[in-house]
Design a protein around this motif. Structure first.
Motif, short mmCIF file in Angstrom:
data_model
loop_
_atom_site.label_atom_id
_atom_site.label_comp_id
_atom_site.label_asym_id
_atom_site.label_seq_id
_atom_site.Cartn_x
_atom_site.Cartn_y
_atom_site.Cartn_z
N SER A 42 -9.71 3.36 1.77
CA SER A 42 -9.58 2.54 0.61
C SER A 42 -10.39 2.83 -0.59
O SER A 42 -10.34 2.23 -1.51
CB SER A 42 -11.29 1.78 1.78
OG SER A 42 -11.90 2.83 1.41
N LEU A 102 1.97 2.19 -4.14
CA LEU A 102 1.01 2.63 -4.11
C LEU A 102 0.84 4.11 -3.82
O LEU A 102 0.03 4.13 -4.89
CB LEU A 102 -0.27 1.22 -3.78
CG LEU A 102 -0.21 0.19 -4.21
CD1 LEU A 102 -1.44 -0.53 -4.26
CD2 LEU A 102 -0.02 0.26 -6.80
N THR A 103 1.28 4.30 -2.77
CA THR A 103 0.84 5.88 -2.55
C THR A 103 1.57 6.68 -2.94
O THR A 103 1.50 8.05 -2.92
CB THR A 103 0.51 6.01 -0.88
OG1 THR A 103 1.71 5.67 -0.42
CG2 THR A 103 -0.70 5.18 -0.35
N LEU A 147 -6.36 -5.74 -1.13
CA LEU A 147 -4.95 -5.17 -1.93
C LEU A 147 -4.47 -6.80 -2.18
O LEU A 147 -3.76 -7.24 -3.27
CB LEU A 147 -4.04 -4.71 -0.77
CG LEU A 147 -2.87 -4.47 -1.33
CD1 LEU A 147 -2.47 -3.53 -2.45
CD2 LEU A 147 -2.06 -3.20 -0.06
N THR A 206 -9.41 -3.42 3.57
CA THR A 206 -8.67 -3.22 1.88
C THR A 206 -7.44 -3.42 1.84
O THR A 206 -7.27 -3.62 1.37
CB THR A 206 -8.37 -0.81 2.83
OG1 THR A 206 -8.90 -0.49 3.12
CG2 THR A 206 -7.20 -0.99 2.35
N TYR A 255 0.57 -1.25 0.00
CA TYR A 255 -0.07 0.02 0.42
C TYR A 255 0.82 1.48 0.06
O TYR A 255 0.20 2.19 -0.85
CB TYR A 255 -0.79 -0.03 0.97
CG TYR A 255 -2.38 0.78 1.21
CD1 TYR A 255 -3.47 0.76 0.55
CD2 TYR A 255 -2.11 2.55 1.91
CE1 TYR A 255 -3.84 1.20 0.20
CE2 TYR A 255 -2.57 3.24 1.84
CZ TYR A 255 -4.37 3.53 0.90
OH TYR A 255 -5.63 3.80 0.41
N LEU A 263 -7.13 2.93 -2.76
CA LEU A 263 -7.11 1.43 -3.57
C LEU A 263 -8.17 1.64 -3.91
O LEU A 263 -7.85 1.27 -5.78
CB LEU A 263 -6.78 0.56 -2.15
CG LEU A 263 -6.62 -0.65 -2.92
CD1 LEU A 263 -4.87 -0.74 -3.74
CD2 LEU A 263 -7.02 -2.22 -1.44
#
Length: 266
Positions: A164, A49-50, A80, A76, A46, A167
Motif C-alpha cells: 500500500s 508499477l513496481t 489501483l 490496495t 501493480y 502504491l
C-alpha cells in the motif's frame, strides 16, 4: 417578467439538466467499466508499477513486498483499479464535457477549446512517464541507499516495502507531475481570457521559481530527487507557457487588425 416568460425559461433549463444527467451517467458508466477491468488486472498493473523499484534494486536481487493487515492488499487493488479507471476513462469524460459545452460556444470558440481538451491528457501522460522512467527509479535508488549492512557495532537496516505504501508513493508522484504538467494549458486559457499576459509572466518569473520549488516540496515526498525532478520541469513548462501566451496575443492582435481593416473598407 410575465408568468408566461417564466414558464418558457424553465423548458431550456430542464432540457440542459436532462442532458447534464445523461452526460454524467455516460461518464460514470465509463469509469465503472474501466474500474472492473482494472480490478481484474490489478495484480498485473501493480507488477508494471513496481518496475521502477526493480530497476533501483538492480538485476539479480530478489524483491519482496508485504502487507501487514488482512485487508490491505484487497484495498490496495481497489485503489489501483480506481486510479486506472480515472486515467483510462478520461477520454470519455472529456468528450462528454465537450459535447455538453460545445452547443453553447461559437464555431471559433469550439475550435479553440478542442486543442486544450486534447492537450490535457497528453501532458498528463508525459508527466506520468517522467515519473515512471526517471524520477521514481532515482528516488527509490536514493531511499534504498539508506540501508545499512550488519557489522561490528552496527545493526542491519533493510527496507521492506509495503504494497500500500509503495502504491501510495507512485500514485502521489504521478498525480503531482500530471497536474503540474497542466500549467501550459491553464496559463494559455488565462491568456485567452485576458487574465494574464506574456509580459506579466516574464515579470513574475522569480516568483514562479520560488513557487515551483515550494509546490515540489508540498506535492512530493521529502527527498531531493523527487523535489528537484518536479521543480525543474515546472520551470520549463512555465517558459513554454510564456511562449504559448505570446502566440495567443499575436493571434488576437492579428484578428483585431483584420477586423479593423474590414471596418475601414466597409
Amino acid at each position: 417578467m410575465s408568468q408566461d416568460d417564466i414558464e418558457a425559461s424553465k423548458a431550456p433549463l430542464i432540457e440542459h439538466l436532462i442532458e447534464l444527467r445523461q452526460r454524467l451517467m455516460w461518464s460514470i458508466a465509463a469509469i465503472l467499466v474501466m474500474f472492473v477491468i482494472c480490478f481484474y488486472f490489478a495484480t498485473d498493473i501493480y507488477n508494471i508499477l513496481t518496475i521502477p523499484y526493480l530497476r533501483a534494486v538492480g538485476e539479480g536481487h530478489p524483491v519482496e513486498m508485504i502487507f501487514t493487515a488482512p485487508q490491505e492488499w484487497f484495498f490496495t487493488q481497489l485503489k489501483l483499479a480506481l486510479f486506472g479507471a480515472l486515467f483510462l476513462a478520461f477520454p470519455v469524460v472529456a468528450s462528454q464535457i465537450y459535447m455538453f459545452v460545445a452547443p453553447g460556444l461559437y464555431k471559433n470558440e469550439r475550435g479553440a477549446f478542442l486543442p486544450f481538451l486534447i492537450a490535457t491528457p497528453i501532458l498528463f501522460l508525459i508527466g506520468a512517464c517522467l515519473v515512471y522512467f526517471l524520477v521514481m527509479p532515482m528516488a527509490m535508488g536514493f531511499f534504498l541507499s539508506q540501508e545499512q549492512l550488519a557489522g561490528a557495532g552496527q545493526v542491519a537496516i533493510q527496507h521492506l516495502a509495503k504494497v500500500s505504501e509503495y502504491l501510495g508513493l507512485i500514485m502521489v508522484l504521478i498525480f503531482a507531475f500530471g497536474l503540474v504538467f497542466q500549467l501550459p494549458v491553464v496559463l494559455t486559457l488565462m491568456g485567452r481570457a485576458g487574465l494574464v499576459s506574456s509580459e506579466d509572466l516574464k515579470k513574475k518569473r522569480k516568483y514562479a521559481i520560488v513557487g515551483a520549488f515550494a509546490a515540489a516540496a508540498i506535492l512530493t515526498p521529502p527527498d531531493p530527487i523527487s523535489q528537484i525532478g518536479l521543480a525543474l520541469p515546472t520551470l520549463l513548462l512555465y517558459e513554454v507557457s510564456i511562449l504559448s501566451v505570446r502566440l495567443v496575443e499575436r493571434q488576437r492582435a492579428q484578428r483585431e487588425a483584420e477586423r479593423e481593416a474590414e471596418d475601414a473598407t466597409a
